[in-house]
Motif scaffolding. Structure first.
Motif, mmCIF file in Angstrom:
data_model
loop_
_atom_site.group_PDB
_atom_site.id
_atom_site.type_symbol
_atom_site.label_atom_id
_atom_site.label_comp_id
_atom_site.label_asym_id
_atom_site.label_seq_id
_atom_site.Cartn_x
_atom_site.Cartn_y
_atom_site.Cartn_z
ATOM 1 N N LYS A 37 -9.010 4.781 -15.591
ATOM 2 C CA LYS A 37 -8.124 6.046 -15.375
ATOM 3 C C LYS A 37 -6.759 5.786 -16.327
ATOM 4 O O LYS A 37 -6.007 6.840 -16.370
ATOM 5 N N VAL A 75 -3.753 12.769 -7.131
ATOM 6 C CA VAL A 75 -4.365 12.596 -6.000
ATOM 7 C C VAL A 75 -4.450 13.789 -5.459
ATOM 8 O O VAL A 75 -5.418 14.053 -4.541
ATOM 9 N N SER A 83 1.792 7.174 2.330
ATOM 10 C CA SER A 83 1.602 8.510 2.165
ATOM 11 C C SER A 83 2.559 9.104 1.081
ATOM 12 O O SER A 83 3.645 8.299 0.610
ATOM 13 N N THR A 104 0.417 10.941 -11.637
ATOM 14 C CA THR A 104 -0.574 10.187 -10.940
ATOM 15 C C THR A 104 -0.722 10.893 -9.555
ATOM 16 O O THR A 104 -1.874 11.174 -8.821
ATOM 17 N N THR A 157 0.803 -1.214 -0.099
ATOM 18 C CA THR A 157 0.042 -0.191 -0.034
ATOM 19 C C THR A 157 1.045 1.129 -0.005
ATOM 20 O O THR A 157 2.002 0.914 0.695
ATOM 21 N N ALA A 203 -7.449 15.900 -5.985
ATOM 22 C CA ALA A 203 -8.539 15.136 -5.726
ATOM 23 C C ALA A 203 -9.294 14.683 -6.860
ATOM 24 O O ALA A 203 -10.467 14.442 -6.950
ATOM 25 N N GLN A 204 -8.401 14.510 -7.984
ATOM 26 C CA GLN A 204 -8.953 13.861 -9.439
ATOM 27 C C GLN A 204 -8.921 12.157 -9.127
ATOM 28 O O GLN A 204 -9.467 11.581 -10.115
ATOM 29 N N LEU A 205 -8.327 11.841 -8.053
ATOM 30 C CA LEU A 205 -8.170 10.208 -7.762
ATOM 31 C C LEU A 205 -7.892 10.144 -6.262
ATOM 32 O O LEU A 205 -7.262 11.038 -5.629
ATOM 33 N N SER A 206 -8.417 8.784 -5.868
ATOM 34 C CA SER A 206 -8.120 8.725 -4.429
ATOM 35 C C SER A 206 -7.064 8.251 -4.413
ATOM 36 O O SER A 206 -6.503 7.132 -5.359
ATOM 37 N N ALA A 207 -6.330 8.500 -3.067
ATOM 38 C CA ALA A 207 -4.887 7.792 -2.718
ATOM 39 C C ALA A 207 -5.170 5.983 -2.694
ATOM 40 O O ALA A 207 -4.140 5.449 -2.906
ATOM 41 N N ALA A 208 -6.318 5.596 -2.251
ATOM 42 C CA ALA A 208 -6.448 4.256 -2.068
ATOM 43 C C ALA A 208 -6.499 3.595 -3.564
ATOM 44 O O ALA A 208 -6.193 2.503 -3.812
ATOM 45 N N ASP A 209 -6.852 4.338 -4.591
ATOM 46 C CA ASP A 209 -6.765 3.960 -6.012
ATOM 47 C C ASP A 209 -5.403 3.694 -6.707
ATOM 48 O O ASP A 209 -5.187 3.163 -7.640
#
Length: 494
Positions: free
Chosen positions: A255, A314, A213, A310, A210, A317-323
Motif C-alpha cells: 500500500k 480506511v 479508533s 490513510t 494499536t 473501506a480501501q484499507l482495513s483499520a487493522a492494517d
C-alpha cells in the motif's frame, strides 16, 4: 530556567571559555617554542583569536548532538527534560554558527595562508586543508537555514532529512579541514547520535501499539485513540498532563505506493519516521491515549497529510483499520511549573497548540469531579483560533466542565478568541453546541497582558502555561513575567 539547566549551562560556558582562552594564550605565548607561541612567531594574533573561536565551534558540534538526545546524561543526571534539551540544542547550534563565522572573519583578516598551508596545496589528511573550510561553513549555514520555523512547521520531513544530511556534511568537511582538532568531537557526535537512535528505535518498536479508533474531525484534522501493550508508561518514563509521544504510522508494503509513501526519505520504511505528538487525553483505566493530527504543509506531501489520507482510505473501506500499524515512543516532556502547586492556572494557546493545555484542563476537570482538586483553585483557558473544527474537536472538555456541580464549575473560565471569518465561524460554532455558561467566544485577538494581570489579582501563586506560534508564546511569557507569575512554555516547532 531550572537549577539543573543553570548548572549545565554554567559548566558548558566555563568549559568553552577555558578551551578558547587556553588556545589563544598558547598560540600567543611571548617566547615561541616547538609547542607554544606559533602565532607570536608569525607576528599575527588575529589568527590566534580565530583559532580560539574554532575551539568553541568544534565543541559545539558535540554539544548540539548531546543536548537533544533522549537517552544520555542531561535528563538522568540533571533532570533537564527533552523539550528543554531541544532548546539547548538550538542554542548550541547558534553558538556553533557564530563561532564558525568569527573564526572565518579572523582568519581572513589575519591571513589564510602560511609557509606550510596554502590554497594551492594538494589534499593531505595530516595537515590543514583550506578548501574544506568553506564547504564546512556552507553546510553548517544551510543546516541553520533549513531549520527555520517555517521549515519545521510546514515541511517537517524535508527539515529532518536535510538537517541530518547537512550535519553529516558539516562534520565530514570540518574533519577534512582540520583533522587534529575536529576528529575527536566529530567521532563523539556520530557515536552519540547513532547510539541514541538505536535505543530510541528499540524502545519504540519493541512494544506493540494499536489504533483503537479514529475520527476525521475535519478536512485537515484527525483524532486518533491509541493503545500500547503492557504497563504504560514504562519504568523509564513519567507521564503527566502535557506530555507528548513519538508516533509513527505504517501500512502494508503493497500500500506504500499511495499511502504513507516516501516522498522524501527514499526507501526508509515509514515505521521508522517518528513525529512528536502531544497527548491531549489519557485514560488511566483503559490506557488509551488520544492525539490530534493536523495537516501541515501542502496536501499530502508531508507526514500529517499522509496520515489523514490513510484514515480516509480506511473510512472508504480501501484499507482495513487493522492494517494501520502504529508505534509509540515516550512519553516525554516535563512541566517546569506543577499545576497542582498553583492557586490559579492560566492556560494560553494558539490553534492546535491547545492540545497540551487540553490535557492539563482535562486533568483539572477530572480532579474537580472526583473532589481531589485541593482548595478553591481556579483554572482559566485563553484560546486563540481561526478554525471552528478545532473548537468542535475539543468541545468535549467544555461539556465536561458544564456537567460539574455549580460550585466546581465556577472554578473554570474558558475564553475562545476567534480570528477567522466571522459569519462562517459563527455558524460552525453554533453547530458545535458550546455550553454558553462555560465558554465565552470573543472576536479578535486577546490582550494577554491585561488578561494575565487580571488573573494575578486573584492572589496566591499564578502559573501561566503557553503553547502556540512564537509571537503568541512570547506575548504570554512576557505578560507572565511582568505580572510576577510562574510560567511554563511549550513548543510544537521542533
Amino acid at each position: 530556567m531550572t537549577l539543573g539547566e543553570a548548572c549545565v549551562w554554567g559548566a558548558v560556558l566555563a568549559w568553552l571559555a577555558v578551551a578558547a582562552a587556553d588556545k589563544y594564550l598558547n598560540l600567543t605565548y611571548d617566547t615561541p617554542s616547538w609547542s607554544a607561541g606559533y602565532e607570536t612567531a608569525l607576528g599575527n594574533k588575529t589568527r590566534a583569536l580565530g583559532k580560539a573561536f574554532a575551539q568553541i565551534a568544534v565543541r559545539c558540534i558535540f554539544l548540539s548532538v548531546l543536548s537533544p538526545t533522549r537517552n544520555v546524561v542531561l535528563y538522568q543526571l540533571f533532570g533537564v527534560p527533552f523539550d528543554r534539551g531541544i532548546k539547548m540544542h538550538k542554542m548550541a547550534g547558534r553558538l556553533l554558527i557564530v563561532a564558525s563565522y568569527a573564526h572565518v572573519i579572523c582568519m581572513l583578516a589575519g591571513g589564510t595562508t602560511t609557509e606550510v598551508t596554502k590554497w594551492s596545496d594538494q589534499f593531505n589528511f595530516n595537515k590543514h586543508n583550506n578548501f574544506a573550510g568553506p564547504v564546512a561553513l556552507f553546510a553548517w549555514t544551510m543546516l541553520v537555514v533549513t531549520s527555520l520555523p517555517f521549515m519545521r512547521r510546514f515541511m517537517f520531513e524535508h527539515f529532518y532529512i536535510l538537517h541530518l544530511n547537512f550535519w553529516f556534511m558539516g562534520n565530514l568537511f570540518s574533519v577534512l579541514h582540520d583533522r587534529k582538532n575536529v576528529v575527536v568531537w566529530a567521532v563523539a557526535s556520530v557515536v552519540t547520535l547513532w547510539l541514541d537512535f538505536g535505543i530510541r528505535w528499540y524502545t519504540k518498536l519493541a512494544k506493540k501499539a494499536t489504533l483503537v479508533s479514529y475520527e476525521l474531525v475535519a478536512n485537515n484534522l484527525a483524532k486518533l485513540v491509541l493503545h500500547r501493550d503492557g504497563p504504560w508508561p514504562g519504568g523509564a518514563f513519567d507521564f503527566h498532563p502535557g506530555s507528548y509521544i513519538w508516533l509513527s504510522v505504517d501500512v502494508p508494503k503493497e500500500k506504500r505506493a499511495t499511502l504513507m509513501r516516501k516522498t522524501v526519505h527514499g526507501q526508509v520504511p515509514s515505521f521508522l519516521w517518528f513525529h512528536p505528538m502531544t497527548v491531549s487525553s489519557f485514560d488511566p483505566a483503559t490506557q488509551h491515549l488520544t492525539v490530534f493530527v493536523k495537516r501541515m504543509g501542502d496536501g499530502e506531501a508531508e507526514w500529517s497529510g499522509q496520515v489523514i489520507a490513510t484514515l480516509r482510505a480506511v473510512a472508504a473501506a480501501q484499507l482495513s483499520a487493522a492494517d494501520v500499524r502504529v508505534h509509540i515512543g515516550g512519553p516525554n516532556g516535563s512541566l517546569q511549573v506543577n499545576p497542582d502547586a498553583m492557586d490559579h492556572v492560566v492556560l494560553t494557546a494558539g490553534g492546535i497548540g491547545v492540545t497540551p493545555m487540553a490535557a492539563i484542563l482535562e486533568d483539572r476537570v477530572r480532579k474537580a469531579a472526583a473532589g481531589t482538586l485541593a482548595g478553591a483553585r481556579r483554572t482559566t483557558l485563553l484560546w486563540t483560533t481561526r478554525a471552528a473544527d478545532e473548537i468542535a474537536a475539543f468541545s468535549y472538555l467544555f461539556r465536561a466542565i458544564a456537567a460539574l456541580p455549580p460550585k466546581d464549575r465556577a472554578l473554570f473560565t474558558v475564553k475562545v478568541f476567534k480570528t477567522g471569518s466571522a459569519s462562517a465561524l459563527d455558524a460552525e460554532l453554533g453547530a458545535a453546541a458550546l455550553p454558553a455558561d462555560v465558554v465565552t467566544v470573543v472576536s479578535g485577538r486577546p490582550d494577554f497582558n491585561a488578561l494575565v494581570a487580571e488573573a494575578a489579582k486573584s492572589g496566591g501563586k499564578v502559573g501561566v502555561y503557553t503553547c502556540g506560534p512564537e509571537a503568541l508564546a512570547d506575548a504570554c511569557e512576557a505578560a507572565a513575567t511582568a505580572n510576577g507569575c510562574f510560567v511554563h512554555r511549550e513548543t510544537f516547532e521542533f
